[in-house]
Design an enzyme around this catalytic site. Structure first.
Site: not given
Ligand SMILES: *Cc1c(COP(=O)(O)O)cnc(C)c1O
Length: 369
Positions: A35, A132, A262, A310
């Site tokens: 991700k 969550r 700046y 930037m």
């Molecule tokens: C991001 C995520 C992970 C990985 O977490 P790390 O701390 O980077 O190992 C595992 N499971 C879920 C559901 C996540 O969203």
């Protein structure tokens, strides 16, 4: 070639995955979270390197999953995030595994599949303490039975997420493991092939009883420990595969007492040499590092001088400092015997490695070395 690049070291990255395999042993699957552009490393590049070495990929949302499929990734992909009704078609058509966290969502997906004569792989997410997303353990059984009874939903996994696996106090994690154990037993009794999984990086490193059928280490796969670095055992050679490099793009001699960048937040203390580096907060090199970030040039450490712009920033290398236009500048990684660790940036910015990594955006090309 763009002068500022992110280098991904293939050997180191592959070695990290191999070390994690040793830690979890045969029979436990490995899901690689990719991700947020693979934690800033480059989604497609990382997925292609990793595909022969992992069993599953994990993404946060539909778009990331589509991007993997469009680039030829064929391994299973689990979408972690809670889904929107309009996304169901895209998820199903791209053969992405959907996370189901409520009866309501299960029914939406079930109805969609019935209507369009499709089948869909799903995984149930249970909340064992993160608060969550995820169904509560008390409400798990009816949802499990609904999914198992559906002839269009195929249950491939049941999972939960650890809230504090990287801290020395193990009590919360142990409670989550105990809770998930009961869930996994229930699942196995009904359908043994379902993959039960819980561990993130912290779980993989510090909680061997959290590994179950599959693990999901993100940060660790990219080479960082979420908590204390382990100096013994299977994970000793885990190491960052990410370096951020640029080149000196300009050189000038500046008078004593001159204000730089700046708002002139830096003034020279003598007549001195100042170089310009072509990276700024527009690339994700955070402005909070103004007057505090460091770089390596010709194996020497220098502090950034003044406000980060930037697209560039300046460095006062002193009256005798040596640097030429085109010289390599390391912002994260090694040069000679020096190393600039991302941990230092995170500390200066009062944040975690994750946030610094994902901040580097698409303007910086990712290159495999
Ligand atoms: C991001 C995520 C992970 C990985 O977490 P790390 O701390 O980077 O190992 C595992 N499971 C879920 C559901 C996540 O969203």
């Amino acid at each position: 070639m763009h002068p500022t690049i992110i280098e991904i070291n293939k050997k180191i990255f592959e070695n990290n995955l191999i070390q994690i395999r040793q830690q979890i042993g045969v029979g436990v699957r490995l899901l690689l979270p990719v991700k947020a552009n693979a934690y800033g490393h480059g989604l497609v590049l990382i997925a292609k390197l990793a595909e022969p070495l992992v069993d599953y990929f994990g993404v946060a949302c539909l778009d990331e999953g589509i991007s993997l499929r469009q680039n030829g990734i064929t391994k299973p992909i689990l979408v972690f995030g809670a889904i929107d009704e309009e996304q169901i078609r895209g998820l199903v058509e791209n053969n992405l595994e959907i996370t189901i966290s409520s009866m309501y969502k299960a029914k939406l997906v079930h109805d969609f599949c019935l209507k369009y004569s499709k089948k869909c792989k799903v995984q149930i997410k249970v909340d064992t303490g993160m608060n969550r997303v995820g169904i509560r353990p008390e409400s798990f059984n009816p949802l499990l039975e609904f999914v198992l009874a559906s002839n269009v939903l195929m249950l491939t996994g049941v999972y939960s997420h650890l809230a504090m696996s990287e801290v020395p106090d193990k009590s919360v994690t142990n409670a989550q493991i105990t809770s998930f154990n009961l869930i996994a037993e229930t699942v196995k009794a009904r359908k043994p092939s379902v993959i039960c999984h819980l561990a993130n990086s912290g779980g993989v490193c510090y909680h061997l009883s959290s590994h179950f059928d599959m693990v999901r280490p993100g940060l660790l796969s990219y080479g960082y420990f979420p908590g204390e670095k382990l100096n013994t055992g299977n994970l000793v050679t885990i190491s960052p595969c990410f370096s951020l490099k640029s080149r000196v793009s300009y050189f000038k001699v500046v008078n004593k007492g001159a204000g730089i960048s700046y708002n002139h937040r830096y003034h020279t203390s003598e007549m001195t040499r100042v170089v310009t580096i072509p990276i700024g907060y527009g690339d994700g090199y955070r402005r909070g590092l103004s007057n505090s970030g460091e770089v390596l040039i010709r194996d020497k450490r220098y502090r950034i001088s003044g406000t980060i712009c930037m697209d560039m920033f300046m460095v006062d290398i002193g009256r005798n400092g040596e640097a030429y236009v085109g010289d390599e500048v390391v912002l994260i990684g090694r040069q000679g015997n020096e190393e600039l660790k991302i941990e230092e940036l995170a500390r200066k910015l009062d944040t975690i490695i994750y946030e610094v990594l994902v901040g580097f955006n698409e303007r910086i090309p990712r290159v495999i070395v």
